[in-house]
Design a protein around this motif. Structure first.
Motif, short mmCIF file in Angstrom:
data_model
loop_
_atom_site.label_atom_id
_atom_site.label_comp_id
_atom_site.label_asym_id
_atom_site.label_seq_id
_atom_site.Cartn_x
_atom_site.Cartn_y
_atom_site.Cartn_z
N GLN A 160 3.51 5.75 -11.74
CA GLN A 160 3.43 6.93 -10.89
C GLN A 160 2.25 7.80 -11.31
N GLY A 161 1.44 8.18 -10.32
CA GLY A 161 0.29 9.02 -10.58
C GLY A 161 -0.96 8.28 -11.01
N LYS A 162 -0.83 6.97 -11.22
CA LYS A 162 -1.99 6.20 -11.66
C LYS A 162 -2.69 5.53 -10.47
N LYS A 163 -3.97 5.25 -10.68
CA LYS A 163 -4.77 4.53 -9.68
C LYS A 163 -4.66 3.04 -9.99
N VAL A 164 -4.15 2.29 -9.01
CA VAL A 164 -3.84 0.88 -9.25
C VAL A 164 -4.51 0.00 -8.20
N ARG A 165 -5.22 -1.00 -8.63
CA ARG A 165 -5.79 -1.99 -7.71
C ARG A 165 -4.68 -2.94 -7.30
N ALA A 166 -4.40 -3.00 -5.99
CA ALA A 166 -3.35 -3.86 -5.47
C ALA A 166 -3.93 -5.22 -5.11
N SER A 167 -3.06 -6.24 -5.05
CA SER A 167 -3.51 -7.58 -4.69
C SER A 167 -3.25 -7.92 -3.23
N GLY A 168 -2.64 -7.00 -2.49
CA GLY A 168 -2.34 -7.24 -1.08
C GLY A 168 -1.83 -5.97 -0.43
N ARG A 169 -1.75 -5.98 0.91
CA ARG A 169 -1.38 -4.76 1.63
C ARG A 169 0.05 -4.32 1.31
N MET A 170 0.99 -5.27 1.25
CA MET A 170 2.37 -4.88 0.98
C MET A 170 2.50 -4.34 -0.44
N THR A 171 1.77 -4.90 -1.38
CA THR A 171 1.78 -4.37 -2.74
C THR A 171 1.23 -2.95 -2.77
N ALA A 172 0.18 -2.70 -2.00
CA ALA A 172 -0.39 -1.36 -1.93
C ALA A 172 0.63 -0.37 -1.37
N LYS A 173 1.37 -0.78 -0.34
CA LYS A 173 2.41 0.09 0.23
C LYS A 173 3.51 0.37 -0.80
N PHE A 174 3.86 -0.66 -1.57
CA PHE A 174 4.87 -0.47 -2.61
C PHE A 174 4.38 0.54 -3.66
N LEU A 175 3.14 0.40 -4.08
CA LEU A 175 2.59 1.31 -5.08
C LEU A 175 2.58 2.74 -4.58
N GLU A 176 2.22 2.92 -3.31
CA GLU A 176 2.23 4.27 -2.73
C GLU A 176 3.64 4.84 -2.72
N ALA A 177 4.63 4.02 -2.37
CA ALA A 177 6.02 4.49 -2.36
C ALA A 177 6.50 4.82 -3.77
#
Length: 345
Positions: A160-177
């Protein structure tokens, strides 16, 4: 004389072997184990031998060709080459329904991931037929997409609060949530981004991260499949497929299942264990020097929280983007296997 010439011509035709069918094949990342251990040997040796020389292959990879990742299946559908294989997530801009193939954190081991992929396969085949004018030959895994951090973490909540490089769109959505910020950084640019603080963490396969030297710019490893298993789809242009004989189709289908897809899945779980050992020194590294990253064990609370976020936020968001009856199809196939249902109001 005419009869003699006709006989000679007929004899020559009988003696002349049939011309081999040539396949122009574009493989996935050339430097990663999936290509080096499975793709390249299959296409350059196993298949030509299985066909008795009836099929010949010219093999390159998308990175060697300098292809844009989003263009790989588009060009396949147009017939620029005959066969292509790469991560399905690279194609979701054209086919958002394809995100349902590899949902993060639902399959925690290779056996479960294979069951999830097998359940999704009829949907994937329909997507590639209609979106990319192609026929699916195989779906193989990269090892699960885990989390490398150049920051101290002790579990999922610390993202939470960190900048994370995602490996796909659904992973990016999960990280945002989860409260993290998903950052779009290409694989090759990640080491510099971690070193410079452009991202705090990044998601990729453990073996890929080891091979690419991410351990040099990361301190902590969270080995949970936050990016799923990064399924690699091998497909053949549909017009090319339909032009092949039934015998050629059978040789390709049977050989790729037995000699490529099966072995890649069989090694996936051990590959993860070995890759973690190589990155952290916790165990023996069979491919090189073990490194010293800190191994972070995920808790059951981490998994429970992840599943709750997936069901309440990530999957409904995907269902809306995918449209149509894809959520219902997913529920009746993948959802039954993993014990999760997408709300379909």
């Amino acid at each position: 004389m005419t009869t003699k010439l006709a006989l000679m011509a007929a004899t020559a035709l009988i003696a002349t072997p049939a011309l081999a069918e040539n396949l122009n094949v574009v493989g996935s990342w050339s430097g990663l184990p999936l290509h080096k251990q499975y793709e390249a040997p299959f296409w350059t040796k196993t298949l030509p031998e299985a066909s008795g020389g009836d099929l010949e292959v010219a093999l390159t990879t998308h990175d060697q060709m300098g292809l844009g990742l989003g263009d790989i299946y588009r060009l396949l559908g147009q017939g620029v080459y005959d066969v292509a294989m790469t991560v399905a997530d690279y194609a979701v801009a054209d086919a958002p329904e394809l995100e349902g193939l590899d949902v993060p954190l639902l399959a925690l081991d290779a056996e479960s991931a294979r069951a999830m992929v097998d359940a999704a396969r009829p949907m994937v085949e329909d997507i590639y037929n209609t979106r990319f004018n192609s026929h699916v030959l195989a779906i193989a895994p990269y090892p699960p997409q885990v989390v490398f951090c150049n920051a101290e973490i002790s579990g999922l909540d610390n993202l939470q609060g960190k900048k994370v490089r995602a490996s796909g769109r659904m992973t990016a959505k999960f990280l945002e949530a989860l409260g993290a910020e998903g950052v779009n950084v290409s694989f090759s640019e990640v080491p510099g981004a971690l070193q410079k603080g452009v991202v705090d963490c990044a998601v990729t396969g453990a073996g890929s991260g080891y091979s690419a030297g991410w351990w040099e710019v990361s301190t902590h490893l969270l080995p949970i499949p936050l990016g799923g298993w990064d399924s690699v789809v091998t497909a053949i242009n549909l017009d090319k497929w339909n032009s092949l004989s039934e015998t050629q189709q059978t040789v390709i289908s049977d050989s790729i299942a037995a000699e490529f897809e099966g072995p890649a899945w069989a090694s996936a779980q051990d590959a993860l264990v070995n890759d973690i050992a190589c990155l952290t020194g916790n165990g023996e590294c069979p491919v090189g020097d073990a490194r010293g990253m800190t191994l972070v064990e995920a808790s059951q609370a981490d998994f429970d929280k992840a599943r709750a976020i997936l069901v309440s936020e990530v999957l409904p968001d995907w269902a809306e983007r995918a449209g149509g009856d894809w959520a219902s199809r997913w529920n009746a196939s993948v959802g039954e296997v993993v014990g999760v249902q997408v709300p379909t109001n």
